[in-house]
Enzyme design. Structure first.
Site, PDB file in Angstrom:
ATOM      1  N   ASP A 263       0.849  -1.188   0.000  1.00  0.00           N
ATOM      2  CA  ASP A 263       0.000   0.000   0.000  1.00  0.00           C
ATOM      3  C   ASP A 263       0.885   1.239   0.000  1.00  0.00           C
ATOM      4  O   ASP A 263       1.761   1.395   0.874  1.00  0.00           O
ATOM      5  CB  ASP A 263      -0.909   0.004   1.231  1.00  0.00           C
ATOM      6  CG  ASP A 263      -1.962   1.104   1.153  1.00  0.00           C
ATOM      7  OD1 ASP A 263      -3.008   0.863   0.531  1.00  0.00           O
ATOM      8  OD2 ASP A 263      -1.720   2.191   1.703  1.00  0.00           O
ATOM      9  N   ASN A 271      -2.753  12.991  -5.276  1.00  0.00           N
ATOM     10  CA  ASN A 271      -3.982  13.358  -5.983  1.00  0.00           C
ATOM     11  C   ASN A 271      -4.510  14.714  -5.526  1.00  0.00           C
ATOM     12  O   ASN A 271      -4.967  15.522  -6.350  1.00  0.00           O
ATOM     13  CB  ASN A 271      -5.055  12.294  -5.747  1.00  0.00           C
ATOM     14  CG  ASN A 271      -4.777  11.018  -6.511  1.00  0.00           C
ATOM     15  OD1 ASN A 271      -4.166  11.033  -7.571  1.00  0.00           O
ATOM     16  ND2 ASN A 271      -5.222   9.897  -5.967  1.00  0.00           N
ATOM     17  N   HIS A 276      -5.396  13.789 -10.391  1.00  0.00           N
ATOM     18  CA  HIS A 276      -5.397  12.347 -10.605  1.00  0.00           C
ATOM     19  C   HIS A 276      -4.480  11.912 -11.739  1.00  0.00           C
ATOM     20  O   HIS A 276      -4.061  10.746 -11.780  1.00  0.00           O
ATOM     21  CB  HIS A 276      -6.828  11.872 -10.865  1.00  0.00           C
ATOM     22  CG  HIS A 276      -7.706  11.965  -9.643  1.00  0.00           C
ATOM     23  ND1 HIS A 276      -7.659  11.035  -8.626  1.00  0.00           N
ATOM     24  CD2 HIS A 276      -8.623  12.888  -9.266  1.00  0.00           C
ATOM     25  CE1 HIS A 276      -8.521  11.361  -7.680  1.00  0.00           C
ATOM     26  NE2 HIS A 276      -9.125  12.478  -8.047  1.00  0.00           N
ATOM     27  N   ASP A 280      -2.059   8.833 -11.452  1.00  0.00           N
ATOM     28  CA  ASP A 280      -1.994   7.726 -12.397  1.00  0.00           C
ATOM     29  C   ASP A 280      -0.563   7.440 -12.828  1.00  0.00           C
ATOM     30  O   ASP A 280      -0.171   6.276 -13.018  1.00  0.00           O
ATOM     31  CB  ASP A 280      -2.851   8.038 -13.629  1.00  0.00           C
ATOM     32  CG  ASP A 280      -4.339   8.049 -13.308  1.00  0.00           C
ATOM     33  OD1 ASP A 280      -4.709   7.573 -12.212  1.00  0.00           O
ATOM     34  OD2 ASP A 280      -5.123   8.537 -14.147  1.00  0.00           O
ATOM     35  N   GLU A 306      -4.559   2.543  -4.202  1.00  0.00           N
ATOM     36  CA  GLU A 306      -3.099   2.489  -4.207  1.00  0.00           C
ATOM     37  C   GLU A 306      -2.588   1.168  -3.630  1.00  0.00           C
ATOM     38  O   GLU A 306      -1.455   1.079  -3.168  1.00  0.00           O
ATOM     39  CB  GLU A 306      -2.533   3.662  -3.402  1.00  0.00           C
ATOM     40  CG  GLU A 306      -2.878   3.668  -1.930  1.00  0.00           C
ATOM     41  CD  GLU A 306      -4.182   4.399  -1.615  1.00  0.00           C
ATOM     42  OE1 GLU A 306      -4.311   4.929  -0.507  1.00  0.00           O
ATOM     43  OE2 GLU A 306      -5.066   4.438  -2.501  1.00  0.00           O
TER      44      GLU A 306
END
Length: 425
Positions: A263, A271, A276, A280, A306
């Site tokens: 994680d 973000n 975003h 990405d 994530e």
């Protein structure tokens, strides 16, 4: 360089004898069938190009290889150029730029010239029935090997040079794509034999080729349905199905497997601050790191957000296996920590660094014999790592810190031209 080499060889071979009326008719037949094949399969080929951005076998080698072993060099080159140009115009524009199309065509031309030279050397009388008798079959096999070696080798070299993190799979392609190319070339050899014996019989090749095209499209659609669009990894459903199969095999055969859940720490700050699109890019970079740090048969997937998950078949719960699992997890942790992701933005170049990842692990046997139990154990170890300060590796029910970095940073985001590096979040 490749394009100039192909052009020079075509010019040198232009003076070679052997361009007869019969060969001109054979070339016209191959070009007609190649164009007809593209027109019939154009919708399927467009879908194939949309669902995968990586190079794939387009099945046009049936016509180009048949021309390579049957026709004089100039006519074989003409067949390759016409078939490939028409395919690009109808199915690949504008996803494939002109310079890439020229390079691909040049590699095919070089492969055709080399394959034709092999056939002319081994079976010089192939213009009649030589391809199907005497040394003809040997010439076809050798020509096939030369054709695929030159074409695939040049493409692989270009991918290796242009890819930031090339792997064996990205450079050489999946085994099933290579098997498909081999099957297509075999069909091309049969097409050349049939064309030399009775040109009308070559029409029977087209239905088989179209069915093969549809079958390949179905396979690619299935792969696309199991792939996460942002990272190229297995999506959650596909990963779970494949992982369940591996764990069930381990139960039946007394095998082993280990599992990691990862994680990204403070990913929300990426973000929130930069949008975003930046997030990405981070996910894609982390996914590429995971693929690089594990074996080809390890299952790597994105569970959502994530969070990533890896199943490592064959890694057991012995002391050696546990040490290997922790080594892999910590190597991934360090690689993520060292990432520096650069991307353009309207405000100037952006560099994202200082990323960290927390990792939880579990081993088949000690931590459970069912996939659900392994996931629960690894997830508990993951949250233990986060509670201990993040950027750590914890493994198993009685996990301990295996990789603390001594700090808990958020990702460092800064404008490249300013040199500033404020902590995020």
């Amino acid at each position: 360089m490749v394009e100039l080499t192909a052009l020079a060889l075509v010019v040198l071979s232009a003076t070679a004898p052997g361009v007869s009326t019969g060969r001109l008719l054979d070339a016209a037949t191959l070009m007609f069938l190649g164009v007809l094949h593209t027109e019939i399969a154009v919708r399927a080929e467009r879908v194939r190009r949309r669902v995968t951005e990586t190079p794939h076998v387009d099945l046009s080698s049936v016509w180009t290889f048949a021309g390579a072993v049957l026709l004089p060099p100039v006519l074989a080159t003409l067949v390759a150029v016409v078939v490939f140009t028409h395919l690009w115009w109808r199915a690949w524009r504008p996803r494939v730029p002109v310079y890439r199309q020229m390079f691909s065509t040049a590699t095919v031309v070089l492969a055709c010239l080399a394959a034709g030279a092999v056939v002319n050397y081994v079976a010089p009388h192939h213009v009649t029935a030589g391809l199907g008798a005497g040394t003809g079959p040997v010439a076809l096999v050798l020509a096939l090997l030369v054709y695929t070696t030159i074409n695939s080798g040049l493409i692989a070299g270009a991918i290796a040079v242009s890819s930031p993190n090339p792997t064996v799979t990205t450079v050489l392609g999946h085994w099933d794509e290579n098997a498909l190319e081999l099957a297509t070339l075999c069909l091309g050899g049969l097409t050349a034999i049939v064309l030399a014996i009775n040109p009308w019989l070559v029409l029977f090749v087209l239905p088989a080729l179209l069915v093969l095209h549809r079958a390949v499209l179905v396979r690619q659609l299935e792969e696309a349905a199991s792939t996460d669009g942002k990272t190229g990894l297995l999506n959650a459903a596909a990963w779970h199905a494949y992982a369940q199969r591996e764990v069930s095999r381990a139960v039946r055969q007394g095998g082993s497997a280990s599992l990691l859940i990862l994680d990204l720490d403070h990913f929300k700050s990426v973000n929130d601050r930069h949008g975003h699109l930046a997030g990405d890019e981070v996910l894609a970079a982390v996914a590429a790191t995971l693929r690089t740090e594990v074996r080809d048969n390890d299952l790597v997937g994105r569970f959502g957000g994530e969070e990533f998950v890896i199943l490592l078949p064959g890694v057991d719960d012995s002391d050696y296996g546990s040490a290997e699992l922790r080594l892999v997890a910590d190597r991934i942790r360090r690689r993520v920590e060292a990432l520096s992701i650069q991307m353009p933005t309207p405000d100037g170049p952006l560099t994202i660094s200082g990323l960290t990842v927390s990792v939880g692990g579990a081993a088949f046997g000690t931590d459970g014999t069912e996939l659900t139990r392994l996931l629960e154990t690894a997830d508990s170890a993951l949250y233990s790592a986060k509670r201990a300060g993040r950027n750590r590796v914890h493994v198993g029910l009685h996990s301990r810190n295996e990789g603390a970095s001594g700090r808990e940073p958020g990702p460092a985001l800064h404008e490249a031209e300013s040199g500033e590096s404020p902590a995020a979040g």
